[in-house]
Each structure stands twice: as C-alpha cells, then as structure tokens.
Design an enzyme around this catalytic site. Sequence first.
Site, PDB file in Angstrom:
ATOM      1  N   THR A 302       0.861  -1.195   0.000  1.00  0.00           N
ATOM      2  CA  THR A 302       0.000   0.000   0.000  1.00  0.00           C
ATOM      3  C   THR A 302       0.889   1.234   0.000  1.00  0.00           C
ATOM      4  OG1 THR A 302      -0.021   0.452   2.394  1.00  0.00           O
ATOM      5  CG2 THR A 302      -1.600  -1.175   1.570  1.00  0.00           C
ATOM      6  N   ASP A 303       0.306   2.383  -0.197  1.00  0.00           N
ATOM      7  CA  ASP A 303       1.033   3.608   0.082  1.00  0.00           C
ATOM      8  C   ASP A 303       0.750   3.977   1.548  1.00  0.00           C
ATOM      9  OD1 ASP A 303       2.542   5.897  -0.080  1.00  0.00           O
ATOM     10  OD2 ASP A 303       1.746   6.534  -2.004  1.00  0.00           O
TER      11      ASP A 303
END
Length: 747
Positions: A302-303
């Site tokens: 994910t970011d």
Amino acid sequence: MRKISLLFFAILFFGQTLAQKVNGIDIDALISKMTVEEKAGQMTQIDLGVIAVGDICNLKNPQQLDKVKLKRALSDYKVGSVLNVGCGSGTIAVDNWRSIISGIHAANTSYNNEVPVIYGVDAIHGANYSMGATLFPQEIGQAATWNPSLIQQLNAVTAYETRANGIPWNFSPVLDIGRQPLWSRFFETYGEDVTLASSMAKAAIIGMQGNDVNNATHVAGCMKHFLGYSFPLSGHDRTPAWISDRELREYFVPTFQTAINAGAKTIMINSGEINGTPVHANYDILTTLLRNELGFKGVAVTDWEDIYKLVNVHHVAATKKESVKMAIMAGIDMSMTPNDYEYTDCLIALIKEGSIPMSRIDASVRRILILKAELGLFKNTIYPASQYTNFGSKENSALSYRIAGESITLLKNDNSVLPLSNEGQKILVCGPAAQSLNLLNGAWTHTWQGVDDRFNTKGKLTIYEALKQNMPNNMLEYAKGASLDSLVDISDCINKALTADKIIVCLGEKPSTEIPGNINDLSLTSAQQELVNALLELKKPIILVCCFNRPQIIHSISKNVDAIIYGYLPGDEGGRAIADVINGKINPSGKLPFTYPSAVNAFMHYDHKSSEELDIDFSNNAYRPEFDFGYGLSYSTFAYSNFSVSNDTLLTYDSLMVSVLVKNTSAFQGAETVQLYYHDQVASITPSVKKLLAFKKISLQAGESQRVEFTIRAADLSFINKSLQRVTEPGMFDLLLANFKTSFYVD
Ligand code: BGC
C-alpha cells in the site's frame, strides 16, 4: 503401468510446484510452519520512527534503534518490513544506515524469527536519504534526455548506492503518466507520452534490478503508484480521478505493463480514488487487472497509511477492521501501516475468525517470502562496506553531470545569444535559483520535502558558482533580486544589471511533493514575474533559466527574453551542467517530455484530438502550447533528407522499414533525437492528431551524416477499442518525421 507412471510424474510435478525453492529457500515449507501472527507480521510494514529513539516525528538524529520498541515490533508483532528515515527526520551517513539495518537483523535473529526483515526506502533520484550519495536529475529531466541507456545506468548507480546502505528495496520508479501538469508530483514522472515513458520504465527496472537481485549491487524496484494516481481532476494530490476503463488501459497501464514484462518485483498502490472507488479497495484493479490481465506476480504494497484512509479519508469503511478486510480481499499483500499496529491486530483477528481465508493470506505471504529469498536476504542481509568503494564517486557524479547535460532543454536562442563567449563580458546572475542547490534538486532530497539545506552535499556548485568557475575571463556579478516569494534588494540587482552586458535570470519553484505541493494554477510567483519584468525594461539581452517542479507559465516573458534554458530539477550536478550549456561546453540536446502550456488552464497534450484544434473562428489553431512536446534546440543544426518507407502497405504479420538521413550541418558535434510519429486517418475511437511511434537519439560530429532506421509493425499502431481490446484497425495511416509526411495502408 502407464497410469502409474503418469501418477508418478503428476506427483513429481505438483510436488515440485508446491515445494517452491527460491535461492535454496523452501517457501512453502516455511509458510506451513508459520503462525497466524507471523503471517500478519510479514504483511506489515512500519516506519523507522516506530522503532527509533525519540518520538515518531521528533527522532534523535542520526536515527538510532530503540531496543524496547524493537522488541515490540519484532518479537511481539513479528513485523516483516520497515521503511524510510522516520517521519522526514533527514538524511544519515552510510555507517548509520548500516548499523540500523544490521541492528534490525540482529534483533530479528535474536527473537528466533526465521524470516528476515526487508527494508525499503525512497531513493527517488539517487540514494537521496544517504549522505554523500550521487543525486541525479529528477525523472522529468531524465525523460528529457530521450536516452534510455543513460537512465538504465542511473538506476544501476542508485541501486548500488542504496544497497551500500544495506537497503535492498527501492520505492522507485514512478510510472504514473504526467498528463496533469498541476499535479505536485509531475516532476516525478517520465512525462506525458506513453511510448517515451515506457522506454524509460523498462530502462529503470533493468538498471535497478539487473538480471538478478541476489547480489551486492542490485535492489528490487517498486512501480508507483498503480493506477491513475497522476490524473486527479483538480490537480491536487490524492484527490479523485475520473478515468474510463478504456483510457486507463490506453494511457495509464502501458508503463506498468512494460515494467512488469521487464521483471519489476514490487508495486505500490495509488492512494487516491478512480471513479468513486479508492484503488486500495478495488478488486477489479488490484486483482483482475494487475494479476490476471497484466500477469504481475510480485508484491503489492500500500502507500502511506492507505488502509486506514479507507475509513478516515475515503469513508468507504466504517471501522479499521472493515478497511483491512476490504484492502486485503482487493489484493494488497503488505500494508505500509506505518505508525502503529492496529492494522496487524485487525488482520490477525480477521484471519482467526475466518473472515479472510487462509488461502488469501498465504498467497500474499508467499509473494513476500519469494521477494526476500530472491534478494538473498535469508543468507545475507548486508554486504561488507568494503564492497562499495564507488559510493558517491567522481565517476557516479560524472554520470549525473552527463544526464543533467543531456536533459537540459534549450527552448529559445534568438540571434544565437548562447553560448556566451568567455571573454571580457560583464554578466549579472540573479534570481532565486542562482545560488540554491535545493531548487536544483527539489523534493526527496535529504528530506521528504527537500527544503532543508543543512544536509546538502558538500562541494556541489550552484549555477552562479559554476558559472564563476567556468568563465574566469568574464566579470560575473550576483544579486538575488528576488526570492520565490518576494523581491530582495531589487535596486542592487537593477544597478548591477545597468552595467551588465548580459543578464542570466534563474527562476525556480519551492521544492515540494504530495499534498504540501498542491497549487491552484501554474502561475509563476509574482516576485519572480516582477523581477523579470523590471529587468526587461532595461532592454538588455536576457537569458532565462527555469528549474521548475512543473511548467510555470512564462508566456508574457518568453516572447521578450533572448534565450530560455529549461533545466527541470537537474540534481546536484545541475549547476555545473547549466553553466556548461551557457558557456557552450555542453551542446544542448534535451527535448521536452511534455507539452509546455501557454496559459494557466490550457492543458493540452501533443497527442490531442482534432476537436481540440478548433478555434473560435473554426480554424484549426486552438492548440497553441508555449512549446511543443519533443521540442528542444541545439547549438548545431541538423538537416533531414532521403526519407523513405519500404512499402506502401503494412500487413499485420509483416513489418515496414522507415528511414531518414540526418546530417549535422554545423561546425561542431551535436546530438539529435529523431522522432517518428503516426496518425491513424480513421478509427473507431477518435484518433490523436499524432502519436509518437519511435525515437532514436544519435550523436553526430560536425558535417557527419547517419541513416536512422525504424522497423514498424502493425501492433505498434494499435489502440484500445470500445470492448477494451488492443487492436490495429485496417486503413490509411500517416507517418510524420521532421517535415516529412507519407501515407501507407494497413491491411
Ligand atoms: C508516497 C510514496 C512513498 C511513500 C513512502 C508516500 O506518501 O506517496 O511515493 O514511496 O510515501 O515514503
């Protein structure tokens, strides 16, 4: 008997696929022994701030591991990954990095964790969080070289200097297409064109990963940020994008597909939403498209905090637990959580209660373990420091200088005002970027936003310092004239300008990225505009140097100045490279990788549709950029002749040879990028007026000629149709090269 042998081979075959060994590590045997907690830990990534001495955003500098926090991370939570410098706390020395990485490894082993921790970092334009590392031009400038082989070398150096710190994973390259110039991360892209950006993407992955990442010199790359992140309607970072499935595949997927085909190991997900669905919760994008259609087998991370953002920003989940389930079921492998363990607790609970099937978890853990095994981390988390004698070397700086030199784009040079002679001239150098390394480097330089000059690389020259050094026989003077935001002793600047023969004005933009870089329009700051206006009154020759994060509007100025040098964000060697373009030691060869807008809201692309050309008087003049994509001058002149195409019909299984003779008609060596474009005359989806088909950069001595050839296949002329299929429709096409145009038929 036959049945028995078939059974035997079947057992052997399936047995082998199940017992997948990577660099001697039996991945499935490991997984079969792992507890739920260990699996959830592998899917967790925390920031260094969580395990370092100090408060998360107020760490001791240089960062130092905190034993108690480390125990919580590695013993209690079995965390599998750590990232970055810790909440923007800044660059540290290689030795500090190495003791952090080996400290994590030692603690991990002491808690009897069999699986090593993987460390990831943002080495965006060189190993920018490591003191003394080589800092290169940012991606937008890299693209302006139109020279993929240089970008491959750049990434090999970045990988080497990153691994010198003991870090095996780089969150780079950004493969988002740069078609929204307002976006704060425009400078992190390879520009607006799919063909150019895809060749850069391939070069970056090959350079960074080599043929094998299980060695002291390469790292795993991370394609960012899947998908559609770069095209927010408002231009503001992490705000909604509205992109149809067809456009997604036409403009946004190809760079990722190219990098996947080149073997990219990991991918980071877009923090924003497309058409109302946050990408972190989008099964269609993260699984159906990425895994099933594009064939990506690596790790999807994910970011920053993006699973929680499904609750508190996007409001598609009511609780964090719900958001974790959503993201994991959509296809996330690892969560950049990164500041606490709530995600990990939720994941453990979801697995234990059966809300997320073990098969789904095992698929992610398998990918993560394979990555760690491929990087050789089970055997060798860190290589001896003695193997990195080339870290921050002169040779690496020379490469950075060369890339900056090849990126710098000469946009105007009236009456050949450039190059300046080195004899007896009085030259005034002014403007906010004249004496600043920060404005040459931009964000992701020593700190996240790149505005702190305490960590600047020693011995690097600003534009003014480099000019002084390389033009000893001219009289150079400096007056700031303006900062980015206000005039600074403007009368001193004007007084010095009055007696100068030539004026070099260096304009810039505040280093920034992500949300802190949001702006509402592309206007040049008023202080810089006023400075240039005041100098224009003096009617002296003015050379404008622009180092911007994204194209700032210079329409009212560009007509009146004599020369314009576009420097992008050229990095630590940018000062020298710009100075050498000014004095003629470098013959400029950069070409714009984007369409330079002429007005704050006039965003058009070179590959626009015919309807975008219709003016208010119904003529075809509405597309009037300041400078076109692919544009850039040289001190040399090049003549194109003998354009030829091998056939007037291209059959789908066949190819066409296009060639042209290019001659350097000047008295000195120069480089030229030969650009071949095409236009589909009639198509079921409105065709672009032209599209880049292929390009080649060549270097020619004075008077030298070279025949440049391109092989074209029907597939190169394809597009995504209404049914989301890539097709080449039969019919007439035009080929465009310099001033030549010819048509051919595709059957
Ligand atoms: C950025 C990513 C970056 C990550 C880790 C995020 O905010 O969007 O590009 O890799 O932080 O620093």
